[in-house]
Scaffold this motif. Structure first.
Motif, short mmCIF file in Angstrom:
data_model
loop_
_atom_site.label_atom_id
_atom_site.label_comp_id
_atom_site.label_asym_id
_atom_site.label_seq_id
_atom_site.Cartn_x
_atom_site.Cartn_y
_atom_site.Cartn_z
N LEU A 423 12.44 9.09 2.45
CA LEU A 423 12.84 10.39 2.46
C LEU A 423 13.76 11.01 3.33
CD1 LEU A 423 8.75 11.11 3.74
CD2 LEU A 423 9.93 11.70 1.54
N THR A 424 14.75 10.17 3.53
CA THR A 424 15.97 10.49 4.51
C THR A 424 17.33 10.10 3.59
OG1 THR A 424 15.87 8.56 5.87
CG2 THR A 424 15.05 10.73 6.71
N GLY A 425 17.13 9.71 2.24
CA GLY A 425 18.34 9.66 1.43
C GLY A 425 18.70 8.15 1.11
N HIS A 426 17.62 7.38 1.24
CA HIS A 426 17.95 5.97 1.10
C HIS A 426 16.75 5.51 -0.10
CE1 HIS A 426 18.65 6.56 5.34
NE2 HIS A 426 19.82 5.78 5.07
N MET A 427 17.57 4.75 -0.97
CA MET A 427 16.41 4.02 -1.95
C MET A 427 16.03 2.72 -1.23
SD MET A 427 14.99 3.35 -4.84
CE MET A 427 15.78 4.85 -5.53
N VAL A 428 14.72 2.77 -1.49
CA VAL A 428 13.74 1.52 -0.64
C VAL A 428 13.05 0.76 -1.85
CG1 VAL A 428 12.13 1.01 0.85
CG2 VAL A 428 13.54 2.72 1.54
N LEU A 429 13.33 -0.51 -1.84
CA LEU A 429 12.42 -1.24 -2.89
C LEU A 429 11.52 -2.11 -1.90
CD1 LEU A 429 15.39 -2.40 -5.16
CD2 LEU A 429 14.03 -0.37 -5.44
N SER A 430 10.30 -2.44 -2.32
CA SER A 430 9.49 -3.42 -1.60
C SER A 430 8.39 -4.04 -2.58
CB SER A 430 9.00 -2.49 -0.41
OG SER A 430 8.41 -3.45 0.40
N THR A 431 7.38 -4.69 -1.96
CA THR A 431 6.34 -5.09 -2.69
C THR A 431 4.88 -4.95 -1.74
OG1 THR A 431 6.30 -7.60 -1.63
CG2 THR A 431 7.74 -7.02 -3.70
N LEU A 432 4.09 -5.10 -2.69
CA LEU A 432 2.63 -4.97 -2.02
C LEU A 432 1.59 -5.48 -2.91
CD1 LEU A 432 2.06 -2.79 0.45
CD2 LEU A 432 1.07 -1.27 -1.18
N HIS A 433 0.71 -6.40 -2.21
CA HIS A 433 -0.16 -7.06 -2.78
C HIS A 433 -1.55 -6.35 -3.29
CE1 HIS A 433 1.30 -11.25 -2.18
NE2 HIS A 433 2.04 -10.75 -1.50
N THR A 434 -1.49 -5.93 -4.50
CA THR A 434 -2.63 -4.98 -5.10
C THR A 434 -2.82 -5.44 -6.35
OG1 THR A 434 -1.01 -3.19 -5.52
CG2 THR A 434 -2.38 -3.18 -3.41
N ASN A 435 -3.99 -5.10 -7.10
CA ASN A 435 -4.30 -5.52 -8.34
C ASN A 435 -3.58 -4.89 -9.62
OD1 ASN A 435 -6.15 -7.85 -7.65
ND2 ASN A 435 -7.75 -6.19 -7.28
N ASP A 436 -3.34 -3.46 -9.38
CA ASP A 436 -2.71 -2.52 -10.31
C ASP A 436 -1.91 -1.63 -9.59
OD1 ASP A 436 -4.69 -0.94 -9.47
OD2 ASP A 436 -5.90 -1.21 -11.20
N ALA A 437 -1.29 -0.70 -10.46
CA ALA A 437 -0.48 0.29 -9.99
C ALA A 437 -1.31 1.45 -8.84
CB ALA A 437 0.38 0.74 -10.84
N PRO A 438 -2.20 2.11 -9.64
CA PRO A 438 -2.86 3.21 -9.14
C PRO A 438 -3.46 2.78 -7.89
CG PRO A 438 -3.53 3.19 -11.23
CD PRO A 438 -2.80 1.70 -11.14
N SER A 439 -4.28 1.47 -7.55
CA SER A 439 -4.76 1.16 -6.39
C SER A 439 -3.72 0.81 -5.22
CB SER A 439 -5.73 -0.26 -6.58
OG SER A 439 -4.75 -1.31 -6.90
N THR A 440 -2.34 0.88 -5.74
CA THR A 440 -1.32 0.70 -4.47
C THR A 440 -1.40 1.91 -3.74
OG1 THR A 440 -0.13 -0.74 -6.15
CG2 THR A 440 1.15 0.32 -4.19
N ILE A 441 -1.64 3.01 -4.11
CA ILE A 441 -1.81 4.22 -3.65
C ILE A 441 -2.65 4.28 -2.65
CG2 ILE A 441 -1.90 7.01 -3.73
CD1 ILE A 441 -0.55 6.92 -6.25
N SER A 442 -3.93 3.80 -3.04
CA SER A 442 -5.05 3.99 -1.99
C SER A 442 -4.97 2.91 -0.98
CB SER A 442 -6.31 3.24 -2.96
OG SER A 442 -6.68 4.43 -3.94
N ARG A 443 -4.11 1.59 -1.15
CA ARG A 443 -3.62 0.76 -0.37
C ARG A 443 -2.80 1.42 0.74
NH1 ARG A 443 -4.12 -2.51 3.34
NH2 ARG A 443 -2.80 -4.41 3.43
N LEU A 444 -1.87 2.19 0.42
CA LEU A 444 -1.09 2.94 1.27
C LEU A 444 -1.73 3.87 2.42
CD1 LEU A 444 2.25 3.54 -0.84
CD2 LEU A 444 1.91 1.93 1.30
N LEU A 445 -2.71 4.58 1.48
CA LEU A 445 -3.40 5.53 2.21
C LEU A 445 -4.37 4.72 3.32
CD1 LEU A 445 -4.61 7.88 -0.63
CD2 LEU A 445 -2.63 8.45 1.18
N ASN A 446 -4.86 3.84 3.02
CA ASN A 446 -5.96 2.87 3.90
C ASN A 446 -5.24 2.38 5.06
OD1 ASN A 446 -8.09 3.40 2.33
ND2 ASN A 446 -8.07 1.45 1.09
N MET A 447 -3.56 2.16 4.79
CA MET A 447 -2.98 1.69 5.92
C MET A 447 -2.83 2.76 7.10
SD MET A 447 0.08 -0.59 4.31
CE MET A 447 0.01 -2.11 3.78
N GLY A 448 -3.01 4.13 6.65
CA GLY A 448 -2.64 5.32 7.43
C GLY A 448 -1.69 5.98 6.96
#
Length: 580
Positions: A423-448
């Motif tokens: 959000l402050t002007g950088h391109m960030v690449l990363s990985t997350l262990h989820t089953n599909d793309a839509p559930s990734t959003i739920s995983r981030l929300l569950n993290m807080g």
């Protein structure tokens, strides 16, 4: 039941699959099994993939001798006592082990232009056709119990595999160390055990030659085995003597600079090898204490196999355009998701290669650093001294960054710092262990992470898997079952217009029909509709429906497209993906 036994032909009609009726009616006629038992066995055979006779024996309805006798009479082929047969190495080398395991068979002898084989299921005409195609010989079938075939096949092919490795592998290896604090006395003592050193070297070199991605060395109560993962599937390669178990594990520990005296705790290390031809290969080593000894898993990191050309990863053109557009934004976050071994690192490295320019400052935090990329500042995590993703990410932000790559978002702290960086002007690449793309959003929300931060930071989520690619050398036109394809999600129109190919097995692919893997992708750009759905608290299922309405191609859809292009098979589609 008495009436059914007296009139088996009437009673079996409508009860059993057609393939089971011949043998089933014979068993009923001789009053060996009841209709209920036959139905149970047919269901077991359908569920497990066994032939009917094997299922009957497994359920205890017939014994081994009865089964062989019935099979012999049904198909009018002789039975054989394998304990009285001596098979020569020349005959064993005629038929690949993978083909024998696939069809539960064993080559017995060659008489002129005729190959004699023992089959557990003499009605397996696919096996006979495959043998004729592979050997160019006529095939004569005898019947033998499945467990005896498996037992003798294991002995013959286990010995043959090990002998072949010892005969063919004569490379010398040089162990390269990053530090000079190796205990040379222990290394010398281990090196004096020539058979152990040679066997470990041969295992490593053979894995490289077979294009394995992982080596599994496993200890059991009465067995010790070595398996390779080739194109995503494990294959047993050899069973070294049980008495060498501790010596082999200790040798690997010494090569990876681990503590050979510690047998109670997991350990992680790395081996760098230089082969005789100058080629270098790294092995990431993980040692885990188990019930009957330590299990060693080694991940092969061969830079020669690293594919950083994004056009060759498996993207469809429309997916590639979306992915490139997302990573070339001036700021934001792109996440690649999937289980271990799904190719996430390769996709991220290809994105970094695309972004790696002299005008950009690119930094990565990885655990571990799998490949060295020139022009990119790579940091290896070390939890023991407090060097974790969150602390390194904070330091990156003081290093005037343009592009940041975080190996994995594991907790709220890392997620929060990464999103704030995006959000402050950088391109960030990363990985997350989820089953599909839509559930990734739920995983981030569950993290807080707050929903408004997720929607503001995310550019795109890419879920991916790897499917085995049909062998280019032996693939031929093939028509899979229409109903199975339709049930998998393929439309009638796509089925009729597709070009299906399947490998028949050759030396190049080790008779598996597959060589290499290709990625399937689920590319989900964060659209305005998705942002609105996230802010409204929608579930993963609802997010998926919104994404599909916005043009999302799911993993199953991507896999079916690879199937229709002849790049993979229906079996791989069903193995790797699930119905939408």
């Amino acid at each position: 039941m008495a009436d059914e036994l007296q009139n088996p032909k009437r009673s079996t009609s409508g009860y059993l699959p057609a393939v089971a009726k011949g043998m089933g009616e014979m068993l009923l006629r001789e009053r060996v099994v009841s209709i209920q038992q036959l139905q149970n066995a047919a269901a077991e055979a359908s569920k497990t993939g066994r032939h009917l006779g094997s299922a009957l024996q497994a359920l205890g309805y017939v014994d081994k001798a009865q089964l062989v006798d019935f099979l012999s009479r049904q198909y009018q082929v002789p039975s054989i006592d394998l304990s009285q047969v001596e098979v020569s190495p020349e005959v064993v080398r005629l038929v690949p082990r993978e083909l024998c395991e696939r069809h539960q068979l064993l080559p017995i002898a060659v008489h002129g232009s005729t190959l004699v084989v023992a089959l557990a299921d003499p009605g397996n005409y696919h096996a006979i056709d495959d043998l004729k195609f592979k050997t160019g010989l006529n095939v004569e079938v005898v019947v033998a119990p499945e467990e005896e075939i498996a037992k003798i096949r294991g002995k013959l092919y286990g010995s043959a595999d090990q002998l072949q490795i010892f005969e063919e592998m004569n490379e010398t290896l040089e162990v390269m160390t990053d530090e000079d604090n190796v205990d040379t006395a222990e290394l010398k003592q281990s090196s004096e055990e020539a058979p152990v050193v040679k066997l470990v070297n041969l295992i490593l070199v053979d894995a490289i030659k077979r294009r394995a991605s992982d080596i599994h060395i496993e200890s059991y109560e009465k067995a010790f085995r070595v398996r390779y993962r080739v194109d995503g599937v494990l294959h047993e390669i050899m069973r070294p003597p049980l008495k060498l178990r501790n010596a082999i594990v200790s040798r690997i520990k010494i090569m990876s600079q681990l503590d050979i005296a510690e047998r109670r705790l997991p350990q992680d290390g790395r081996i760098k090898l230089k082969l005789a031809d100058g080629k270098e290969c790294d092995f990431r080593v993980s040692v885990l204490p188990c019930l009957f000894g330590e299990k060693v898993v080694m991940r092969l990191l061969d830079k020669a196999n690293l594919q950083t050309d994004m056009t060759k990863l498996g993207f469809d053109q429309s997916e590639l355009d979306k992915f490139k557009h997302a990573i070339h934004q001036p700021f934001g976050m792109v996440l690649v998701t999937g289980p271990t071994g799904s190719g996430k690192t390769t996709t991220l490295y290809s994105a970094l290669t695309e972004l790696n320019k002299v005008t950009e400052n690119c930094s990565t935090a990885e655990d571990p650093v799998e490949f060295n990329l020139e022009g990119i500042n790579q940091v290896q995590m070390n939890e023991a001294i407090g060097l974790n993703f969150a602390s390194v990410l904070r330091s990156f932000l003081r290093q005037d960054p343009d592009v940041l790559m975080v190996g994995e978002i594991r907790d709220f702290e890392t997620a929060e710092i990464g999103i704030k960086a995006a959000l402050t002007g950088h391109m960030v690449l990363s990985t997350l262990h989820t089953n599909d793309a839509p559930s990734t959003i739920s995983r981030l929300l569950n993290m807080g992470v707050e929903p408004f931060m997720v929607t503001a930071a995310l550019n795109l989520i890419a879920a991916q898997r790897l499917v085995r690619r049909t062998c280019a050398e032996c693939r031929q036109p093939f028509q899979p079952d229409r109903r199975a394809c339709i049930e998998a999600g393929m439309s009638e129109e796509d089925y009729d217009s597709s070009t299906f190919l399947k490998g028949t097995g050759c030396k190049t692919c080790g008779d598996s029909g597959y060589k290499g893997r290709v990625a399937i992708y689920e590319i989900m750009p964060i659209t305005d509709n998705l942002r609105e759905a996230v802010l409204q608290g929608s579930s993963s299922g609802e997010l998926k429906r919104v994404a599909i309405d916005d043009g999302l191609q799911t993993l199953r859809m991507s896999a079916l497209r690879k199937l229709s292009q002849g790049l993979t098979t229906l079996e791989e589609v069903l193995r790797v993906t699930r119905n939408d």
